[in-house]
Every structure is written in C-alpha cells, then in structure tokens.
Design an enzyme around this catalytic site. Structure first.
Site, mmCIF file in Angstrom:
data_model
loop_
_atom_site.group_PDB
_atom_site.id
_atom_site.type_symbol
_atom_site.label_atom_id
_atom_site.label_comp_id
_atom_site.label_asym_id
_atom_site.label_seq_id
_atom_site.Cartn_x
_atom_site.Cartn_y
_atom_site.Cartn_z
ATOM 1 N N ARG A 1 -1.969 6.252 7.777
ATOM 2 C CA ARG A 1 -2.118 6.440 6.327
ATOM 3 C C ARG A 1 -1.686 7.843 5.925
ATOM 4 N NH1 ARG A 1 -7.676 2.871 5.609
ATOM 5 N NH2 ARG A 1 -6.694 0.945 6.336
ATOM 6 N N SER B 1 -1.592 3.599 15.196
ATOM 7 C CA SER B 1 -1.438 5.050 15.153
ATOM 8 C C SER B 1 -2.608 5.788 15.798
ATOM 9 C CB SER B 1 -1.270 5.489 13.697
ATOM 10 O OG SER B 1 -2.358 5.050 12.910
ATOM 11 N N CYS C 1 0.799 -1.233 0.000
ATOM 12 C CA CYS C 1 0.000 0.000 0.000
ATOM 13 C C CYS C 1 0.832 1.283 0.000
ATOM 14 C CB CYS C 1 -1.009 0.003 1.141
ATOM 15 S SG CYS C 1 -0.265 0.070 2.767
ATOM 16 N N LYS D 1 -4.322 -6.694 15.503
ATOM 17 C CA LYS D 1 -4.170 -5.267 15.222
ATOM 18 C C LYS D 1 -5.507 -4.673 14.835
ATOM 19 C CE LYS D 1 -2.091 -2.523 11.681
ATOM 20 N NZ LYS D 1 -1.842 -2.574 10.309
ATOM 21 N N LYS E 1 -6.090 -8.742 11.287
ATOM 22 C CA LYS E 1 -6.015 -7.314 11.053
ATOM 23 C C LYS E 1 -7.397 -6.817 10.666
ATOM 24 C CE LYS E 1 -3.656 -3.940 8.194
ATOM 25 N NZ LYS E 1 -2.593 -3.739 7.211
#
Ligand code: PBG
Length: 323
Positions: A205, A274, A121, A248, A195
C-alpha cells in the site's frame, strides 16, 4: 548398541537427497509483480521493499528483457496513476499507465506473459477497492461495472490474463461476460478468490499509494480466522468462470493453500505478498536470517502446500539461484 531390528532412516547423501526430493521449485512457477508509475524516466526505489522499484512504462524494456532472459514466464502489473478520483476513472483509460505498460512489454518481449491486476484501490482518491455510497461504504454492485470496464481495457491493450483482486461478489462472472462479449473468450481469469484482510499488504500500500484514506478493507476481504469461508469463495469464483484460483497472502495461510489444492481441480496460485518479502529482507539485512536459504525455504513451503504457481518479489533472485 542400536537394537537389531529397529528401522533406520534413509541416510541421504547429496545424490540420494536429489532423488528423493518431493518438492521442486522451478523457474516456470514464478510470477514477478511490477509497479508501474505514470510518467517518464522513473525508477524509484520503494522504501518499504528493498531492491524493488516503481518504473514508468518507458523504463520497462530493460527490465522485462532481463526478466525474460532469466526465463521467468510471467509478470503481474500494478498501475500507479498521476490522477486519482472517486470513480477510479484512470484505471480504464485507453492510454492509462497499465495499458501503456502492457503495450511496451508486448513490443519488447512478446513471449513474456502479462497478467494485469484489476482493482480500483490504486486509482481512487479514497483508496478503497470500489465505488462508495453516500455513507462511505463500498457499493458492491456499482463497482462491478467499473471492474468490467477495467478488465476489458486491459484485454484490448494486450493483457494475457486478467486478475481481479478487489473481492467484490460477482466480479468474475461480470468480467467473464464482458470479455466474451468483446471477443476475448480466450483470455483466462486468475481470480484472487481467497484474499484475506491482511496487515501483510502494508508495504504494497506504501508502494502503490493505495492505503484507504479511512476505515479498512474488512467488509470485503476475508477474516484470517476462516478457512471454510475460503471454500465458499473458491466455489463461487469457479462457478462464475475463474480459470485459476489464488490464495493471498501465502505464508500465514499455507493450510488454506493445502485445502484449496485438495478440494479444487483448478490451477492454484499463491501470492507471497509484500509483507512476507519485506520481513525476510529486513531480517536478512540485519544479518538475522540467511537471505537466500530463507527465500528458497519459504517458496518450497508454498509449493509443498499445493500451489502450482507463486507470485513473488523474489522471482528474479530465485531464477538466478535456480540456474
Ligand atoms: C489490490 C491488491 C493489493 C495487493 C495486491 N492487489 C493490496 C490490498 O488489497 O490492499 C497486495 C499485494 C502485496 O502486498 O504484495 N489491488
């Protein structure tokens, strides 16, 4: 009057508290994520993640010396290339940004464990984690080949652990085969087995410039509503040869951490992502939460839920607190 034969709780003095403590957060449990941006002399603040930076490879020696001196055992690397394309070619280039970073770290602090995130990604111009078909859907099987190439190039550059985070079916098996065929039998795979399709990845991101240009990741990441599906995902990855499993995000999924810890005997990692980091930083910055206490409480909760190791952007701060 307190009734005579009613039980009392243990009164915990400071010393007794230490002795009866059930969960210990150790610096040995921590993994610190680093964003590596292609270029030179870069130390760029990440606006959505206060106190976190994007570094170019040449800036890493100072950073990793500090991490090693804090006795943090491992870092997790994410690359941000200059050029992105449809096929994420930069991800498996011999002198790609992560490959350069691995070498730099191994030259500076050979004992610091380097874990590398394997995903497309950050390297695709469309921001999805795989190769797209004509309809713009991620093609699972075409992606596998690229993932194997990325993993192998990381191993060749000196990565100690390969961590595929894309959530394609069959990736652990294909990466295991690729590593074994090239003499990297001893490099473990830490699989992002579980995930979730989470909005808590928002700041990441932004940090990695990996927001999908269209659509979302719900076709390959898990539905937050599901926990039995987590067992199936973990089983598949274990059967394909995963050495370490990961859940996660962490905080909204502590029940999942617990279930996986109980049901599987593989080492378990949890990722305080994050959004979990930025949430705490934002509230603490406004004086609404006590930062240090909340950090320790959140990490203790993840450990108590059953994680053996924790990926956290708070690692350096925690290491100082634990000294
Ligand atoms: C994918 C990847 C992501 C994260 C780790 N690996 C982003 C995503 O799936 O969109 C998120 C980590 C975080 O939020 O801290 N390469």
């Amino acid at each position: 009057m307190f009734p005579e034969n009613r039980p009392r709780r243990l009164r915990q003095t400071e010393t007794i508290r230490k002795m009866v403590k059930e969960t210990h957060v150790l610096v040995d449990d921590l993994i610190y994520p680093l964003f590596i941006k292609e270029g030179r002399s870069i130390k760029e603040p990440i606006s959505s993640m206060p106190d976190q930076f994007r570094y170019s490879p040449d800036m890493l020696p100072k950073v990793v010396k500090e991490i090693a001196s804090l006795k943090i055992p491992a870092v997790l690397l994410f690359g941000i290339p200059k050029k992105k394309d449809k096929f994420g070619t930069e991800a498996h280039k011999k002198d790609g940004v992560v490959q350069q970073a691995i070498k730099m770290i191994k030259d500076t602090t050979p004992d610091l464990l380097v874990i590398t995130d394997v995903c497309m990604c950050e390297y695709t111009d469309h921001g999805h984690c795989g190769v797209l078909d004509e309809d713009g859907n991620v093609s699972n099987d075409d992606t596998l080949e690229v993932l194997a190439k990325i993993a192998l190039s990381h191993a060749k550059a000196g990565s100690d652990i390969i961590a595929p985070s894309d959530m394609m079916d069959g990736r652990v098996g294909i990466i295991r085969d690729a590593l074994d065929d090239s003499g990297f039998e001893n490099i473990p795979i830490m699989s992002y087995a579980i995930k979730y399709a989470s909005a808590f990845y928002g700041p990441f991101r932004d940090a990695a410039g990996s927001k999908p240009a269209f659509g979302n990741r719900k076709s390959y990441q898990m539905d937050p509503a599901n926990v039995r599906e987590a067992l199936r995902e973990a089983t598949l990855d274990m059967e394909e040869g995963a050495d370490i499993l990961m859940v996660k995000p962490a905080m909204p999924y502590l029940d999942v951490v617990r279930v996986i810890a109980d049901e599987f005997d593989l080492p378990l990692c949890a990722y305080q992502v994050s959004g979990e980091y930025s949430m705490i930083k934002a509230a603490a910055g406004r004086g609404w939460l006590d930062e240090d206490t909340v950090i320790m409480e959140s990490i203790t909760g993840i450990k108590r839920a059953g994680a053996d190791m924790i990926i956290t952007y708070f690692a350096p701060k925690l290491a100082k607190m634990l000294k």
